[in-house]
Design an enzyme around this catalytic site. Structure first.
Site, short mmCIF file in Angstrom:
data_model
loop_
_atom_site.label_atom_id
_atom_site.label_comp_id
_atom_site.label_asym_id
_atom_site.label_seq_id
_atom_site.Cartn_x
_atom_site.Cartn_y
_atom_site.Cartn_z
CG ASP A 1 0.01 9.29 1.00
OD1 ASP A 1 -0.09 7.84 1.14
OD2 ASP A 1 -0.52 10.04 1.40
CG HIS B 1 -1.92 -0.67 0.95
ND1 HIS B 1 -3.93 -0.54 0.86
CD2 HIS B 1 -2.21 -2.25 0.64
CE1 HIS B 1 -4.36 -2.23 0.96
NE2 HIS B 1 -3.11 -2.94 0.44
P1 ADP Z 1 -3.47 6.50 5.19
O1 ADP Z 1 -3.67 4.90 4.53
O2 ADP Z 1 -1.84 6.98 5.09
O3 ADP Z 1 -3.51 6.62 6.65
P2 ADP Z 1 -4.98 7.15 3.38
O4 ADP Z 1 -5.68 8.87 2.46
O5 ADP Z 1 -4.82 6.31 2.49
O6 ADP Z 1 -4.02 7.39 3.82
O7 ADP Z 1 -6.13 7.00 4.29
C1 ADP Z 1 -7.02 7.26 4.80
C2 ADP Z 1 -7.95 6.60 5.57
O8 ADP Z 1 -8.64 7.21 6.84
C3 ADP Z 1 -9.50 7.80 4.33
O9 ADP Z 1 -10.37 6.62 4.39
C4 ADP Z 1 -10.20 8.43 5.71
O10 ADP Z 1 -11.88 8.63 5.54
C5 ADP Z 1 -9.71 8.15 7.15
N1 ADP Z 1 -9.62 8.93 7.78
C6 ADP Z 1 -8.84 9.90 7.79
N2 ADP Z 1 -8.98 11.17 8.97
C7 ADP Z 1 -10.02 10.32 9.56
C8 ADP Z 1 -10.67 11.00 10.90
N3 ADP Z 1 -9.87 12.28 11.22
N4 ADP Z 1 -11.04 10.46 11.05
C9 ADP Z 1 -12.40 8.92 10.65
N5 ADP Z 1 -11.10 8.68 9.51
C10 ADP Z 1 -10.14 9.63 9.16
O1 F6P Z 2 -2.19 2.77 4.21
C1 F6P Z 2 -0.99 2.94 4.66
C2 F6P Z 2 -1.26 2.33 6.02
O2 F6P Z 2 -0.25 1.95 7.06
C3 F6P Z 2 -1.79 1.36 6.56
O3 F6P Z 2 -0.75 -0.26 6.59
C4 F6P Z 2 -2.20 1.40 8.01
O4 F6P Z 2 -3.61 0.25 8.54
C5 F6P Z 2 -3.37 2.44 8.09
O5 F6P Z 2 -2.18 3.29 6.90
C6 F6P Z 2 -3.34 3.81 9.17
O6 F6P Z 2 -1.67 3.11 10.28
P1 F6P Z 2 -1.51 1.88 11.77
O7 F6P Z 2 -2.10 1.08 11.25
O8 F6P Z 2 -0.36 1.93 11.86
O9 F6P Z 2 -2.61 2.79 12.15
#
Ligand code: ADP
Ligand code: F6P
Length: 466
Positions: A365, A157
């Protein structure tokens, strides 16, 4: 149809639409599994006094979720250690933050062995196994050691970094070799895939074969780019839900006569939050006449608090948001509203819809699903504008966003100005193209293309012999 077993470190059982949850992986997998009568296996998120390997089973919304507890040393060495102090910074081009500690490597191998040993009895001969993300790279190798002959795929990912960066990791060859125990390895973008191919060619004298295959370490591996997406139809539904509408109305009322600029990210140094605040600071400095016309809302729930780099970025953001507000705030207006909590997905959907600008500027990202959620939530007749980092995986698909270098305060400032003054016709034109992509390349397309490619891999023994 074969049963699908999904394995990831983080497991978020699908407990109902709109529930709160953070992390792109969990959001995507919950959506992907809904249609397969499969098993989702991973860490419960809990720490037991000692590791027992006992599996907790739970069945929700057609998905069997099987989780195990880890012990304190696992948490420190595997999750906080090798996964989040070594691999995460490396994959996000922050080798200045990467720590190399022998205990981390041992903990990583130990937990991958534990995952394999506890999962093994659940596997049936026809199952397809799909392993996710940087926490579990060697899981395929451990399952093979236990005699598992099923098709096993791996999807990364996060970004696969450039060859010279991977080479800074002690025992990098061993880690890459373990990827060759899978039948299929998938990356988010063509760029990541090419970086992997370059590593294999330069570092281990591997060969690129026809049909998206690589040969190295005496094995043949199928590789591909499979950009992840969101559950677009579900998102379209939740944006019309009562909670989403309520959040939209609340935020619209808060920003009467103003434009809302919104950022939603886990509090992570890879998300470029400091640079984003500085870009907004530059915008306020450069555009005195627009200052009181905007409100920037940054939602950033804390993440990985056991890792020092995350504690430090949190402290820096507290100070920076305070400094910017102190400098520009008035009796009745603060330029930045900075919130460290989780929200339900339906509330986030309403928030995105109320925003004139979505500011998504990670320094690196894998994909970034927030960018896609922002697009899916917009009002087609009066959509907001997405300002997106060129270093997010999503930038390869979302080309009609305003693409910026997230390290440049000037570019962020200029893009904000352009987004805020963009006429409705241009906003609609850009949004339509973006929405078409987000809807077409959604989580179902991602899941199906990966699972079909994995199912297509010829019998493993035959492939090995070729
Ligand atoms: P990562 O996997 O690195 O966290 P992404 O942008 O791919 O980044 O995914 C983040 C996910 O987490 C999205 O589905 C988003 O809606 C959710 N998310 C991010 N911030 C919040 C929050 N404050 N409350 C709920 N969901 C969140
Ligand atoms: O999408 C990247 C990622 O590292 C996932 O593998 C992971 O579940 C998510 O971000 C949130 O991080 P964590 O699981 O360490 O809270």
């Amino acid at each position: 149809m074969s049963r699908l077993i999904v394995v990831s470190n983080r497991v978020n059982p699908p407990t109902g639409k709109g529930e709160e949850s953070v992390g792109g992986l969990a959001m995507a997998l919950a959506a992907a599994l809904r249609e397969y009568s499969g098993i989702w296996f991973g860490w419960s998120g809990k720490i037991a006094p000692e590791f027992t390997g006992q599996i907790q089973m739970q069945r929700t919304e057609g998905v069997t979720v099987a989780t195990i507890d880890l012990e304190e040393a696992d948490y420190q060495e595997y999750y906080n250690g090798f996964a989040n102090k070594t691999l995460w910074p490396l994959c996000h081009y922050r080798i200045d933050l990467a720590e190399y500690d022998r205990a981390f490597g041992e903990g990583y191998d130990r937990v991958n062995c534990r995952f394999a040993e506890t999962l093994r009895p659940l596997i049936e001969p026809d199952d397809i196994i799909w392993v996710h993300d940087y926490h579990l790279i060697p899981l395929g190798r451990e399952l093979r050691r236990l005699g598992v002959k099923n098709r096993i795929g791996f999807f990364l990912h996060v970004p696969w970094p450039a060859h010279q960066l991977v080479a800074t990791l002690p025992r990098h060859r061993e880690l890459v070799q373990s990827l060759f125990d899978y039948d299929l390895v998938g990356f988010q973008t063509e760029e990541n895939l090419q970086a992997f191919e370059e590593y294999v060619a330069a570092e281990v004298s591997g060969d690129k074969l026809s049909g998206g295959r690589l040969r190295a370490f005496g094995r043949t591996l199928k590789v591909g780019a499979f950009p992840i997406g969101i559950d677009a139809p579900e998102f379209a539904q939740i944006v019309r839900s009562p909670r989403a509408r309520r959040m939209h109305d609340i935020m619209s009322a808060h920003t009467v006569f103003r434009s809302l600029i919104v950022g939603v990210d886990r509090l992570d140094y890879s998300k470029g939050l400091e640079e984003r605040f500085l870009g907004f600071d530059r915008f306020l400095a450069d555009n005195p006449d627009l200052r009181r016309e905007v409100l920037m809302l940054q939602v950033a729930p804390v993440s990985r608090e056991g890792v020092e780099a995350y504690q430090e970025i949190r402290a820096r953001l507290d100070a920076l948001s305070g400094r910017i507000n102190g400098e520009y705030a008035d009796m009745d207006w603060n330029p930045i509203r900075y919130v460290n909590r989780n929200y339900r997905r339906d509330e986030l959907a309403g928030l995105y819809r109320a925003a004139r600008v979505g500011l998504v500027t990670p320094l690196r990202d894998g994909m970034n699903l927030v960018a896609k959620e922002f697009i899916a939530a917009q009002n087609p007749d009066d959509p907001g504008v997405l300002v997106l980092s060129r270093f997010a995986g999503a930038a390869h698909q979302l080309k009609e966003a305003l693409l910026v270098n997230p390290n440049s305060a000037d570019e962020i400032s200029e893009a904000l100005k352009r987004a805020l003054s963009m006429d409705q016709q241009e906003r609609i034109r850009r949004w339509r193209a973006l929405f078409e992509n987000v809807s077409r390349e959604d989580v179902t397309a991602w899941r199906d293309s990966f699972v079909h490619a994995l199912a297509d891999v010829k019998e493993r023994r035959t492939a090995l012999a070729s």
